[in-house]
Structures are given as structure tokens and as C-alpha cells.
Design a protein around this motif. Structure first.
Motif, PDB file in Angstrom:
ATOM      1  N   ASP A   3       0.847  -1.185   0.000  1.00 28.46           N
ATOM      2  CA  ASP A   3       0.000   0.000   0.000  1.00 28.46           C
ATOM      3  C   ASP A   3       0.877   1.227   0.000  1.00 28.46           C
ATOM      4  N   TYR A   5      -0.060   4.336   1.089  1.00 26.46           N
ATOM      5  CA  TYR A   5      -0.559   5.424   1.908  1.00 26.46           C
ATOM      6  C   TYR A   5      -0.434   5.215   3.398  1.00 26.46           C
ATOM      7  N   LEU A   6      -0.400   3.975   3.841  1.00 28.03           N
ATOM      8  CA  LEU A   6      -0.325   3.703   5.265  1.00 28.03           C
ATOM      9  C   LEU A   6       0.949   2.932   5.572  1.00 28.03           C
ATOM     10  N   ASP A  10      -0.567   1.570  11.155  1.00 25.56           N
ATOM     11  CA  ASP A  10      -1.760   1.974  10.437  1.00 25.56           C
ATOM     12  C   ASP A  10      -2.224   0.936   9.431  1.00 25.56           C
ATOM     13  N   TRP A  11      -1.404  -0.070   9.150  1.00 27.62           N
ATOM     14  CA  TRP A  11      -1.798  -1.100   8.202  1.00 27.62           C
ATOM     15  C   TRP A  11      -2.970  -1.916   8.748  1.00 27.62           C
ATOM     16  N   ALA A  40      -7.079   2.324   1.516  1.00 24.69           N
ATOM     17  CA  ALA A  40      -7.337   2.103   2.937  1.00 24.69           C
ATOM     18  C   ALA A  40      -6.270   1.234   3.589  1.00 24.69           C
ATOM     19  N   GLY A  41      -5.391   0.634   2.790  1.00 20.60           N
ATOM     20  CA  GLY A  41      -4.359  -0.230   3.348  1.00 20.60           C
ATOM     21  C   GLY A  41      -4.867  -1.612   3.708  1.00 20.60           C
ATOM     22  N   SER A  89     -13.667   3.486   5.485  1.00 22.90           N
ATOM     23  CA  SER A  89     -13.404   4.687   6.273  1.00 22.90           C
ATOM     24  C   SER A  89     -13.611   4.426   7.760  1.00 22.90           C
ATOM     25  N   ALA A  92     -10.626   2.108   8.804  1.00 19.36           N
ATOM     26  CA  ALA A  92      -9.306   2.717   8.577  1.00 19.36           C
ATOM     27  C   ALA A  92      -9.440   4.239   8.562  1.00 19.36           C
ATOM     28  N   LYS A  94      -7.622   6.569   9.628  1.00 17.46           N
ATOM     29  CA  LYS A  94      -6.397   7.330   9.351  1.00 17.46           C
ATOM     30  C   LYS A  94      -6.031   7.341   7.867  1.00 17.46           C
ATOM     31  N   ALA A  95      -6.747   6.572   7.057  1.00 20.94           N
ATOM     32  CA  ALA A  95      -6.430   6.516   5.631  1.00 20.94           C
ATOM     33  C   ALA A  95      -6.841   7.785   4.901  1.00 20.94           C
TER      34      ALA A  95
END
Length: 230
Positions: A3, A5-6, A10-11, A40-41, A89, A92, A94-95
Motif C-alpha cells: 500500500d 498510503y499507510l 496503520d496497516w 485504505a491499506g 473509512s 481505517a 487514518k487513511a
């Protein structure tokens, strides 16, 4: 699955996640759902439904609406694209799938919902086909208002956020929803002013889009399309 973004804690490393998709070359809804899961990871397995009559019957068992994508995550099943976005959302936060600021988030929801429920003439006249590329293409008159509406949405969002994504420095649900439109505009040589053309290039250069496109190019050329709106 990697991913962009994370990272770290956060994964979402869930092994019991499966995303059912159809053609990577033709299915815009599959692309949207896949992008959202990657943004979103979510660690998920792809399940490809080949588009023939037997597979269509199987898909009827998987998804009551006969639509893809369909996300199965632990004991949850979600098959509507915006429902998938909201679910991701929730698990996740924090995504950053939705903008954090209230006004921007409301606009993001609105333009994402508009794509989700509208633009039928654009979809019919300019079907997604990542392998095709036209030097010029005469757009059916009924689809032209849809094309102009997309341009207006992009302009309004970029004016408000400053870009390079529709809502600022990072992609959101809206970018996932309009990513297939970017491919259509490239495929059918839709003329865009420089700012909007730059946005299309931002989306098409997105590592996730490049990965998806590689998968689309690798698909067999001959497929049987399901009778659903992609």
C-alpha cells in the motif's frame, strides 16, 4: 498486498479479506472498489469472476445485485462501491478516504454520489477500455452534457482545494470514483483545458492506477461482458 498510503501500525493486516472483481480492462466499478481497498491499506485477496454465463450465475450467489466489486472482510459483506468506501473509512479512519474538513467532506460525498448514480450517457458512449486508444472520437450528443458536467466538477474541486488531487494533496474517495473517467477521456481523446488534463495525468500516473492498468493489459482480448453497468 503493498500500500502506498499507510505504514507501521496503520496497516490493516487482515487475512480474511477478499475483493471480488470482474474485468480489469472493462469494469470501472471493479477499479473503484480496488482503489478504495488499496487506499485504505486493506490486505486482501482478489477474486476474479470471469464474464461468462456460468460465472454470472455464480456471481448472483455472491452478490444479490449482480454487481462487482464485492468486499468480504471477516464476517462482513459489502457490495456497493460507496458502501465499501464508508466501511473502509470506518475501519481505517487514518487513511483519509474522506476529507477531514466538514465543507470539503460534504462536497466530496456529493460529487462521489453524483458519479455513483449518474452519467449514464457517458458510460454508454465512452465505455471503459484501457487497451484502446483513439486519436479522435466523435462523442454522441447525448453524452456531451455528462462530459461537460465532469469538467465542471473537476474545476470546482480543484479551485477549492488547489489540487493536484480533487481535494488537495492526497487522493480521496472522489478520485477513486472519477479515475475510470480519466481513463475514458484518454481512450477517447476528450479535449481538456491544461489544468484538467494535468489532473488526468496525475491520476493515470498514480502507482495504483499503473498497477491496475498492467493487469488490464495482461487480460485476454476476447471476453464475454456481463449485462451489468460497469
Amino acid at each position: 498486498m503493498a500500500d502506498h498510503y499507510l505504514s507501521g501500525t496503520d496497516w490493516i493486516a487482515m487475512t480474511q479479506a477478499t475483493l471480488t472483481i470482474s474485468s480489469k480492462n472493462y469494469s470501472s466499478w471493479s477499479l473503484r472498489g480496488w482503489l478504495l481497498c488499496r487506499m485504505a491499506g486493506l490486505d486482501f485477496t482478489e477474486m476474479l469472476v470471469e464474464m461468462n454465463d456460468e460465472a454470472r450465475q455464480e456471481l448472483l450467489l455472491l452478490s444479490p445485485s449482480v454487481l462487482v466489486p464485492r468486499l468480504t472482510h471477516e464476517d462482513v459483506t459489502v457490495w456497493d462501491t460507496l458502501a465499501i468506501a464508508d466501511y473502509l473509512s470506518e475501519i481505517a479512519p487514518k487513511a483519509g478516504l474522506w476529507p477531514t474538513e466538514r465543507v470539503a467532506r460534504a462536497l466530496c460525498r456529493s460529487v462521489s454520489g453524483e458519479m455513483h448514480s449518474g452519467f449514464h450517457n457517458l458510460r454508454s458512449a465512452l465505455p471503459m477500455n484501457l487497451k484502446a486508444r483513439h486519436a479522435s472520437f466523435k462523442i454522441f450528443s447525448g453524452a456531451r452534457p455528462d462530459v461537460e458536467r465532469v469538467k465542471t466538477i473537476w474545476t470546482d474541486c480543484l479551485d477549492a482545494s488547489g489540487g493536484p488531487w480533487l481535494f488537495g494533496k492526497a487522493p480521496t474517495v472522489a478520485d477513486a470514483m472519477y479515475a475510470p473517467v480519466c481513463t475514458r477521456f484518454r481512450t477517447y481523446a476528450v479535449e481538456l483545458e491544461p489544468r484538467l488534463a494535468a489532473y488526468v495525468e496525475t491520476v493515470l500516473a498514480w502507482p495504483l492506477m499503473r498497477e491496475w492498468t498492467e493487469g488490464a493489459v495482461a487480460e485476454p482480448d476476447e471476453i464475454i461482458e456481463l449485462e451489468v453497468e460497469f
